[in-house]
Design an enzyme around this catalytic site. Structure first.
Site, short mmCIF file in Angstrom:
data_model
loop_
_atom_site.label_atom_id
_atom_site.label_comp_id
_atom_site.label_asym_id
_atom_site.label_seq_id
_atom_site.Cartn_x
_atom_site.Cartn_y
_atom_site.Cartn_z
CB SER A 59 -0.92 0.02 1.22
OG SER A 59 -1.81 -1.06 1.19
CD GLU A 60 2.37 3.76 3.82
OE1 GLU A 60 2.63 4.72 3.08
OE2 GLU A 60 1.72 3.90 4.87
#
Length: 187
Positions: A59-60
């Protein structure tokens, strides 16, 4: 070609495509794991679910070690430099140089240590931990004490920050997906 045969052929093609796409090989291609050994090592050392670490990294940064956000978060797990400095001091890490957040091993260890810290703070509540990883534990604790958000997965839509709300949904999605695709292979 007769219409009935054409429909049967199209159906056969669609079923074949579905079966091809629904294979472990395709799923693992869609949800890759990079830095697996580093993730498993940090997972074991800090007692954090490896699928949570994977979901946060996906996600990051999508596994890009040189990613820097607009707000200044750095590396695989997108750690803010001030937060990283606090973690380094709290955990007793010994970075080699001031570029340590770009080092995947160090970044994974710092981020995983922080996830463990948040897991302890929020008594293992994954949803609150993910929200705090994004917005900060002060914000999340404020939302909980002001009853702006219950902290429950069923009420993610009540998270006051849209960015955090979407982040929590995305990390939970990747967590569930990686767990389904890899099962016990990562442990």
């Amino acid at each position: 070609m007769k219409p009935g045969r054409r429909a049967a052929l199209i159906l056969l093609i669609l079923m074949s495509v579905f079966l091809l796409l629904n294979t472990p090989l395709v799923w693992k291609w869609m949800y890759p794991i990079k830095f697996q050994q580093e993730i498993v090592t940090a997972s074991n050392k800090y007692n954090v679910d490896p699928y949570l670490i994977l979901a946060v990294i996906r996600s990051e940064s999508s596994f890009k070690t040189d990613r820097v956000s607009k707000k200044g978060a750095v590396g695989l797990m997108q750690i803010m430099p001030d937060t990283a400095a606090w973690i380094v001091q709290q955990a007793g890490f010994k970075p080699k140089d001031n570029q340590y957040l770009y080092d995947p091993v160090m970044n994974i260890h710092i981020g995983t240590w922080y996830l463990n810290f948040l897991l302890e703070r929020y008594e293992g509540d994954l949803v609150k931990v993910i929200a705090a990883y994004n917005a900060g534990p002060g914000k999340v604790s404020g939302w909980l004490s002001n009853e702006q958000w219950s902290g429950q997965r069923e009420h993610i839509e009540d998270i006051p920050f849209g960015e955090t709300r979407q982040y929590v949904q995305r990390v939970l999605y990747y967590h569930d997906r990686y767990k389904k695709v890899y099962g016990k292979d990562l442990q």
